[in-house]
Design an enzyme around this catalytic site. Sequence first.
Site, PDB file in Angstrom:
ATOM      1  N   LEU A 105     -15.521  13.671 -10.220  1.00  0.00           N
ATOM      2  CA  LEU A 105     -15.343  14.068  -8.820  1.00  0.00           C
ATOM      3  C   LEU A 105     -14.190  13.227  -8.312  1.00  0.00           C
ATOM      4  O   LEU A 105     -14.157  12.020  -8.569  1.00  0.00           O
ATOM      5  CB  LEU A 105     -16.596  13.766  -7.996  1.00  0.00           C
ATOM      6  CG  LEU A 105     -17.732  14.784  -7.996  1.00  0.00           C
ATOM      7  CD1 LEU A 105     -18.928  14.197  -7.246  1.00  0.00           C
ATOM      8  CD2 LEU A 105     -17.315  16.097  -7.365  1.00  0.00           C
ATOM      9  N   ASP A 106     -13.242  13.830  -7.609  1.00  0.00           N
ATOM     10  CA  ASP A 106     -12.115  13.016  -7.165  1.00  0.00           C
ATOM     11  C   ASP A 106     -12.573  11.973  -6.145  1.00  0.00           C
ATOM     12  O   ASP A 106     -13.673  12.048  -5.591  1.00  0.00           O
ATOM     13  CB  ASP A 106     -10.964  13.880  -6.634  1.00  0.00           C
ATOM     14  CG  ASP A 106     -11.319  14.676  -5.400  1.00  0.00           C
ATOM     15  OD1 ASP A 106     -11.705  14.064  -4.388  1.00  0.00           O
ATOM     16  OD2 ASP A 106     -11.204  15.912  -5.430  1.00  0.00           O
ATOM     17  N   LYS A 107     -11.736  11.002  -5.930  1.00  0.00           N
ATOM     18  CA  LYS A 107     -12.095   9.833  -5.122  1.00  0.00           C
ATOM     19  C   LYS A 107     -12.530  10.213  -3.718  1.00  0.00           C
ATOM     20  O   LYS A 107     -13.407   9.563  -3.127  1.00  0.00           O
ATOM     21  CB  LYS A 107     -10.903   8.875  -5.061  1.00  0.00           C
ATOM     22  CG  LYS A 107     -11.187   7.540  -4.402  1.00  0.00           C
ATOM     23  CD  LYS A 107      -9.980   6.623  -4.507  1.00  0.00           C
ATOM     24  CE  LYS A 107     -10.257   5.268  -3.868  1.00  0.00           C
ATOM     25  NZ  LYS A 107      -9.096   4.355  -3.984  1.00  0.00           N
ATOM     26  N   ASP A 108     -11.960  11.280  -3.157  1.00  0.00           N
ATOM     27  CA  ASP A 108     -12.269  11.689  -1.790  1.00  0.00           C
ATOM     28  C   ASP A 108     -13.480  12.606  -1.690  1.00  0.00           C
ATOM     29  O   ASP A 108     -13.859  13.017  -0.597  1.00  0.00           O
ATOM     30  CB  ASP A 108     -11.058  12.396  -1.173  1.00  0.00           C
ATOM     31  CG  ASP A 108      -9.852  11.477  -1.070  1.00  0.00           C
ATOM     32  OD1 ASP A 108     -10.058  10.270  -0.850  1.00  0.00           O
ATOM     33  OD2 ASP A 108      -8.713  11.967  -1.214  1.00  0.00           O
ATOM     34  N   SER A 109     -14.080  12.950  -2.832  1.00  0.00           N
ATOM     35  CA  SER A 109     -15.255  13.820  -2.846  1.00  0.00           C
ATOM     36  C   SER A 109     -16.512  13.009  -3.098  1.00  0.00           C
ATOM     37  O   SER A 109     -16.452  11.860  -3.534  1.00  0.00           O
ATOM     38  CB  SER A 109     -15.103  14.899  -3.923  1.00  0.00           C
ATOM     39  OG  SER A 109     -13.957  15.688  -3.681  1.00  0.00           O
TER      40      SER A 109
END
Length: 239
Positions: A105-109
């Site tokens: 999951l990307d850092k902002d998710s």
Amino acid sequence: MRLNKYLSEAGYCSRREADRLIGEGRVTVNGLRARVGAELGEADKVAVDGQTVAPRTPGAPNKRKHVYIAYHKPVGVTCTTEAEVAGNIVEAIGHEQRIFPIGRLDKDSEGLILLTSNGDIVNEILRAENSKEKEYLVGVNKDVTDQFLRGMAKGGIAMHGQTTLPCKVSKIGPVGFRIVLTQGLNRQIRLMCQHFGYRVKRLFRSRIVNIPIGHLKPGQWRKLTDAELRGLLPNRAEW
């Protein structure tokens, strides 16, 4: 046995990650730099970054050979096993055994991500042809229209040299929708939204295949149940 398989079965990393480490010259066999595709003999000694990687001792009957956990990843945690990356997921969890994430999951998710010591299941879960569903709740910056939902569901959006597959999409509020994917392209949902002129404000993964995030709070994790593992790995011998 191939070197990448050895590292995977030892619980060190996935085969794909093993090939990357080997290619970077970080893996040695009997003190010598290894090459991708190397075969091991029974007495060979393997090390990564100078640290010996011992083979896994087979588990006792009816007990799991590997670790499988579900983790509620908060925003700001990075899905990498690289220790030098601040806020990496392994450090955030602090598990006593060596584990690594299945996908990312990307850092902002935020939301559900699975971690394991069993590298051989990673590709099985991630490959789109296996139709492993991943469900997300998404908040965007403007009203969700029927036209937007139809476009997202249809597929055919180009990214990363591929096109998105048809998927399930439904509205859950004026500026929110639910989407179920069987792909895992990098930043896929954000790029799909961008294609239609939308910007993602919040992205939350709520389910992977038969495993819901349930009541896990941000930063919490739990072991997968036998029923959840059967949905991922019907062959109990792989556990």
